[in-house]
Scaffold this active site. Structure first.
Site, PDB file in Angstrom:
ATOM      1  N   ARG A 239      95.418  96.973  37.065  1.00 30.64           N
ATOM      2  CA  ARG A 239      96.860  96.835  36.864  1.00 30.64           C
ATOM      3  C   ARG A 239      97.454  95.924  37.922  1.00 30.64           C
ATOM      4  O   ARG A 239      97.057  95.980  39.093  1.00 30.64           O
ATOM      5  CB  ARG A 239      97.573  98.187  37.007  1.00 30.64           C
ATOM      6  N   GLU A 268     103.778  90.788  35.196  1.00 27.22           N
ATOM      7  CA  GLU A 268     103.245  90.045  34.044  1.00 27.22           C
ATOM      8  C   GLU A 268     104.146  90.270  32.827  1.00 27.22           C
ATOM      9  O   GLU A 268     104.778  91.318  32.734  1.00 27.22           O
ATOM     10  CB  GLU A 268     101.797  90.485  33.755  1.00 27.22           C
ATOM     11  N   HIS A 286      95.567  89.772  30.703  1.00 27.47           N
ATOM     12  CA  HIS A 286      95.442  91.216  30.473  1.00 27.47           C
ATOM     13  C   HIS A 286      94.675  91.515  29.181  1.00 27.47           C
ATOM     14  O   HIS A 286      95.200  92.133  28.248  1.00 27.47           O
ATOM     15  CB  HIS A 286      96.827  91.884  30.440  1.00 27.47           C
TER      16      HIS A 286
HETATM   17  C1  DGY Z   1      94.725 100.077  29.380  1.00 28.34           C
HETATM   18  O1  DGY Z   1      94.174 100.682  28.466  1.00 28.34           O
HETATM   19  O2  DGY Z   1      95.282 100.640  30.308  1.00 28.34           O
HETATM   20  C2  DGY Z   1      94.675  98.584  29.313  1.00 28.34           C
HETATM   21  O3  DGY Z   1      95.223  97.970  30.410  1.00 28.34           O
HETATM   22  C3  DGY Z   1      95.323  98.108  28.045  1.00 28.34           C
HETATM   23  O4  DGY Z   1      94.364  97.391  27.395  1.00 28.34           O
END
Ligand code: DGY
Length: 326
Positions: A239, A268, A286
């Protein structure tokens, strides 16, 4: 009998909608435009459940206005977009999609690691620009991944799958975590528990695999980057916000570390323009879990969680079991 009404906030697959429609009345946003907070609140006013994504903020203010809501089913394993405590306080079940994306997300972390080590995006731009005039011994030298030391910060499910792949590259694996994983897992993965500082100082590749929270905000900043080897490469596919982007850009510019492979960013999709000026960084939008099979599995898992919650069963991936008791 009145059917439950639900909102699907972003575009999903046909089979997900078909499954949901067997059980409830579905309003879905197949145009895939992100709702503003106001638009989301308006749509949720008459809904019993919502299937949402990390781009939707489900906070106390929204829950306050969404008086019929019983289930919030996130199509993601990470759920920092949801105020789970506020859900619990209102008896709203919150769910996520763990497990189905572990392998794909681990693959992407590896892809970033290999691409950064071997400078794949740099050389691709070079070749596409027609600049390749011939083979040279000292051309585009990268660093080896095999036999290097891999440091994994966060040894949950995905961290463990990343570590498993390291065996094929004969890597030494270090990890840190809130607490050590079971001895049997450490042995199977040939992974050694160390402190975060030891991991940063000794690793050639550092992969971040912790969820984002107040505790992990800027877990990697200027001080931590300074602890890393100048030859080290940082990978963030978890993240944005776990890394201080401004500090990382300064470290990449100044040679504090060698490079970075990044799938996620603070704020983002707006990127700090500093990243675009750097050559020693591989950037991705992402896409950690974005394979056809995995995104389908995530959407269906979220749908199954939602329907379970609406039909009086315990959703398989319930984050706040206390909410059911309200
Ligand atoms: C998640 O599942 O947390 C991812 O970042 C989304 O694909």
């Amino acid at each position: 009998m009145m059917r439950s009404k639900i909102l699907v906030t972003r575009e999903v697959f046909d089979e997900t909608l078909d499954y949901l429609a067997q059980h409830c009345e579905v309003e879905s946003n197949q145009q895939d435009l992100s709702f503003t907070a106001v638009a989301l609140a308006q749509r949720l006013a008459d809904k019993d459940a919502v299937m949402c994504c990390l781009t939707d903020r489900i906070d106390g203010a929204l829950l306050e206005r969404s008086t019929r809501l019983k289930v919030v089913a996130n199509i993601a394993v990470g759920y920092n977009n949801i105020d789970v405590a506020a859900c619990t306080a209102r008896g709203v079940m919150a769910t996520n999609t763990p497990g189905v994306l572990d392998d794909s997300t681990a693959d992407l972390a590896w892809a970033l690691m290999l691409a950064t080590a071997r400078r794949l995006t740099e050389v691709e731009s070079y070749i596409r620009a027609g600049e390749w005039t011939g083979w040279r011994l000292k051309q585009w030298l990268g660093v080896d991944v095999h036999h290097a030391t891999l440091g994994i910060i966060g040894m949950g499910r995905i961290g463990q799958v990343i570590a498993k792949r390291a065996a094929g590259f004969d890597m030494k694996v270090l990890y840190c975590n809130r607490k050590p994983v079971a001895r049997e897992i450490e042995q199977r993965l040939n992974a050694t528990y160390v402190t975060r500082d030891e991991l940063l100082a000794q690793s050639d590749f550092v992969i971040l695999q912790v969820p984002y929270s107040a505790q992990t905000h800027h877990l990697i900043g200027a001080a931590e980057l300074k602890m890393m080897k100048p030859t080290a490469i940082l990978i963030n596919s978890t993240r944005g916000g776990v890394v201080d982007d401004a500090a990382l850009i300064a470290a990449l510019k100044g040679g504090t570390i060698r490079g970075a492979g990044l799938d996620v960013f603070e704020n983002e999709p707006k990127l700090d323009p500093g990243f675009l000026e750097l050559r020693n960084v591989v950037l991705a939008p992402h896409i950690g879990s974005s394979t056809e099979a995995t995104r389908r599995a995530m959407a269906m898992t979220a749908a199954q969680n939602l329907i379970a919650g609406l039909t009086g069963r315990t959703p398989p991936n319930l984050l706040n079991p206390e909410a059911r008791k309200q």
